[in-house]
Design a protein around this motif. Structure first.
Motif, PDB file in Angstrom:
ATOM      1  N   UNK A   1      47.799  54.889  33.180  1.00 55.45           N
ATOM      2  CA  UNK A   1      46.839  56.057  33.525  1.00 55.45           C
ATOM      3  C   UNK A   1      45.828  55.613  34.365  1.00 55.45           C
TER       4      UNK A   1
ATOM      5  N   UNK B   1      47.238  51.346  23.662  1.00 58.43           N
ATOM      6  CA  UNK B   1      47.013  52.641  23.815  1.00 58.43           C
ATOM      7  C   UNK B   1      48.148  53.601  24.564  1.00 58.43           C
TER       8      UNK B   1
ATOM      9  N   UNK C   1      50.433  50.421  27.974  1.00 57.72           N
ATOM     10  CA  UNK C   1      49.784  49.394  27.701  1.00 57.72           C
ATOM     11  C   UNK C   1      50.554  48.338  26.892  1.00 57.72           C
TER      12      UNK C   1
ATOM     13  N   UNK D   1      44.872  42.755  24.162  1.00 52.31           N
ATOM     14  CA  UNK D   1      44.005  42.660  25.200  1.00 52.31           C
ATOM     15  C   UNK D   1      42.687  43.165  24.623  1.00 52.31           C
TER      16      UNK D   1
ATOM     17  N   UNK E   1      32.808  51.135  29.814  1.00 52.70           N
ATOM     18  CA  UNK E   1      33.975  50.588  29.379  1.00 52.70           C
ATOM     19  C   UNK E   1      34.868  49.837  30.066  1.00 52.70           C
TER      20      UNK E   1
ATOM     21  N   UNK F   1      37.784  46.126  30.626  1.00 50.42           N
ATOM     22  CA  UNK F   1      38.624  45.190  30.133  1.00 50.42           C
ATOM     23  C   UNK F   1      37.852  43.899  30.494  1.00 50.42           C
TER      24      UNK F   1
ATOM     25  N   UNK G   1      36.792  57.311  33.571  1.00 47.24           N
ATOM     26  CA  UNK G   1      36.093  56.286  33.470  1.00 47.24           C
ATOM     27  C   UNK G   1      36.524  55.338  32.110  1.00 47.24           C
ATOM     28  N   UNK G   2      37.252  55.762  31.153  1.00 47.08           N
ATOM     29  CA  UNK G   2      37.695  55.178  30.119  1.00 47.08           C
ATOM     30  C   UNK G   2      38.899  54.911  29.931  1.00 47.08           C
ATOM     31  N   UNK G   3      39.970  55.839  29.949  1.00 48.95           N
ATOM     32  CA  UNK G   3      41.415  55.920  29.680  1.00 48.95           C
ATOM     33  C   UNK G   3      42.199  54.829  30.625  1.00 48.95           C
ATOM     34  N   UNK G   4      41.673  54.556  31.901  1.00 47.44           N
ATOM     35  CA  UNK G   4      42.477  53.406  32.437  1.00 47.44           C
ATOM     36  C   UNK G   4      42.465  52.026  31.961  1.00 47.44           C
ATOM     37  N   UNK G   5      41.521  51.923  31.111  1.00 47.66           N
ATOM     38  CA  UNK G   5      41.187  50.619  30.389  1.00 47.66           C
ATOM     39  C   UNK G   5      41.842  50.506  28.892  1.00 47.66           C
ATOM     40  N   UNK G   6      42.505  51.444  28.667  1.00 44.19           N
ATOM     41  CA  UNK G   6      43.420  51.377  27.684  1.00 44.19           C
ATOM     42  C   UNK G   6      42.945  51.191  26.354  1.00 44.19           C
ATOM     43  N   UNK G   7      41.921  51.661  26.007  1.00 45.87           N
ATOM     44  CA  UNK G   7      41.265  51.769  24.588  1.00 45.87           C
ATOM     45  C   UNK G   7      42.222  52.535  23.507  1.00 45.87           C
TER      46      UNK G   7
END
Lengths: 152, 386
Positions: free
Chosen positions: A9, A77, A81, A87, A101, A103, B136-142
């Motif tokens: 995404x 997620x 991913x 990760x 937020x 990584x 600003x959050x979803x691209x980091x895979x939380x």
């Protein structure tokens, strides 16, 4: 992060955020700074959430920060991913005072700790999209004064 | 001004976490609405208020849930509210219904929720669409929503030394309540070791720290005290309510150890004119074990950082000093995406003394706290019987 660009995404860039993402393509991490109250603001937006003045100014960040909290995603997620798990997803407090937020991509994962110093690693994930990921900073851990009880 | 009360409640029977009998998300809500009205002794023709929200039918007819549902149910309400603040929406709907009835905007308000997410196999841990603030959050895979709660749990552990064993105590005690509830989805007893041995989902939260993924539907009927008494039911009074929201993106949560129930709880208790010491039974949204621990602290049942000690030694289990989540909660009874309405259903049943083997003796006053999003919204209600 190995998810294929087609699956991952990607941020849907809009008028608020275009400048932020454009700067990342140039290997610069930038945030807004309120000209009225002086507060740094992330994510990009129209009005300062502190004093509600119009946000006009942008500043380049040092790219350095501290891990406020983190988790190890053992389950991904969603399918995009799956290839990456496990990760680390972390909340990083930039030295400019904003939290984001991201990584933390250093290995082994077990080295990531709350209070650890981190530095930005610009990571191209798709055509025109560079994410501000982080890695553990080479400098030693600072004294962590954030625990509220004893030396836990 | 007239007094509004809860006159009826219902939840939909489940088998292995699926609607039994099966049906669409609209059918499920129709059935529980009929059951709650029957519980209240009130006719369909008296319903003139409808409050509902959900994630069904989106995009599509679910974007206007009360309009769609009114048509399906054959209602033409003069008061509606489809506020969606996540799983806490139904505590807010209760407050809204109370105000509407007190003002005379409607006479009988029906609150419903339904989900067929388990039958639909519609859930994974994927984040929200990466648009607007979520870019600003979803691209980091939380992993969502568990990852945000995991970040809070990790921070609480860091600041206060809270342990996975302490979080597990909550899951164990809640399962013991479920064992007493024939309607609960998971009833076999578990131990702290079972929780710690279950798969890690998002450090430090295990599978058994996490709520179930089930179907479900619930309904609550609110009317005037006069109408309820005329119908011959025991009215449950809404003594206080409060609401608060602090963030949507997890990075914007001011302090990961303090959810907005700190503010909503204070408002509800002040309105009720009581303190936490006056509460007999507590129903707290338990999307994850950490949700409960943070909420106990935020509401003032214990001090900041004391939640781990507070829940230790199975303190919240059946027969112990702090009866909590007495239907088995979202952890073990059911969790159909937005759980808040079931907190109200169980609190009402406890206050009416209908809970059989899991009945809390002498329960007169209950506190219900809904949590929505990622510790994003909170809505607290204080209920009592005279």
């Amino acid at each position: 992060m190995n998810a294929s660009p087609a699956e991952r995404p990607l941020p849907v860039v809009d008028a608020d955020s275009a400048r932020f993402w454009a700067a990342l393509r140039d290997r610069k991490l930038t945030v807004q700074r309120c000209g009225t109250c002086g507060r740094h603001v992330f994510y990009p937006r129209a009005l300062c959430p502190n004093c509600h003045a119009e946000l006009v100014d942008w500043v380049e960040c040092s790219g350095r920060g501290t891990v406020y909290s983190y988790t190890v995603a053992r389950r991904p997620a969603g399918p995009a991913f799956a290839a990456d798990a496990p990760y680390v997803v972390a909340l990083v407090d930039l030295d400019e005072g904003v939290r984001m937020l991201t990584n933390v991509v250093s290995t082994p994962l077990e080295n990531v700790r709350i209070g650890a110093r981190v530095v930005v690693r610009f990571t191209d994930v798709a055509e025109g999209i560079t994410l501000p990921l982080f890695e553990l900073a080479p400098d030693p851990l600072p004294t962590d004064s954030s625990a509220r009880e004893g030396t836990a | 001004m007239r007094t509004a009360v809860i006159a009826g409640v219902a939840d939909h029977p489940l088998r292995d976490g699926k609607l039994a009998p099966d049906g669409s998300v609209l059918a499920a809500q129709a059935r529980v609405a009929a059951a709650a009205l029957a519980d209240a002794g009130i006719e369909w023709s008296d319903v003139d208020g409808l409050l509902s929200t959900g994630m069904w039918g989106v995009p599509g007819v679910g974007q206007l849930p009360t309009v769609t549902l009114s048509e399906y149910l054959g209602l033409q309400p003069r008061f509606t509210d489809s506020t969606n603040i996540g799983g806490s929406s139904f505590e807010s709907h209760l407050a809204s219904a109370v105000r509407a009835i007190e003002r005379g905007d409607c006479d009988v308000a029906l609150i419903t929720y339904g989900s067929t997410q388990r039958s639909d196999r519609s859930r994974n841990l994927g984040g929200r669409a990466p648009v607007l603030t979520m870019q600003h959050e979803t691209p980091y895979g939380l992993p969502t929503p568990v990852g945000g709660y995991a970040l809070a749990a990790m921070r609480h552990m860091h600041e206060y030394g809270t342990t996975s064993e302490q979080l597990a105590e909550i899951a164990v005690a809640t399962r013991a309540w479920a064992a007493l509830n024939p309607a609960a989805t998971r009833r076999e007893l578990i131990t702290v070791d079972d929780v710690l041995a279950s798969p890690m989902i998002s450090d430090p939260l295990h599978l058994l720290d996490s709520c179930l993924v089930t179907d479900g539907a619930g309904a609550v009927v609110v009317t005037s005290e006069e109408h309820a008494r005329a119908s011959g039911v025991t009215p449950v009074h809404v003594r206080g309510y409060g609401e608060s929201q602090s963030h949507w993106t997890i990075a914007a949560m001011p302090d990961l150890t303090v959810p907005p129930s700190a503010a909503s709880g204070r408002r509800a208790l002040e309105m009720a004119g009581i303190t936490v010491d006056d509460i007999d039974v507590v129903e707290l949204y338990d999307s994850f074990t950490i949700t409960v621990l943070l909420t106990l602290e935020a509401l003032g049942f214990c001090g900041p950082g004391e939640g781990g000690d507070f829940v230790s030694g199975q303190r919240t289990a059946p027969g112990r000093e702090f009866p909590m989540n007495t239907n088995g909660g979202g952890l073990s009874y059911a969790h159909p995406g937005m759980y808040g309405i079931f907190l109200l259903v169980e609190a009402v049943r406890q206050l009416r003394g209908e809970c059989g083997p899991r009945q809390v003796a002498g329960a007169r006053t209950a506190l219900v706290n809904g949590t929505g999003g990622t510790l994003s919204s909170a809505s607290t209600c204080v209920l009592s019987v005279a």
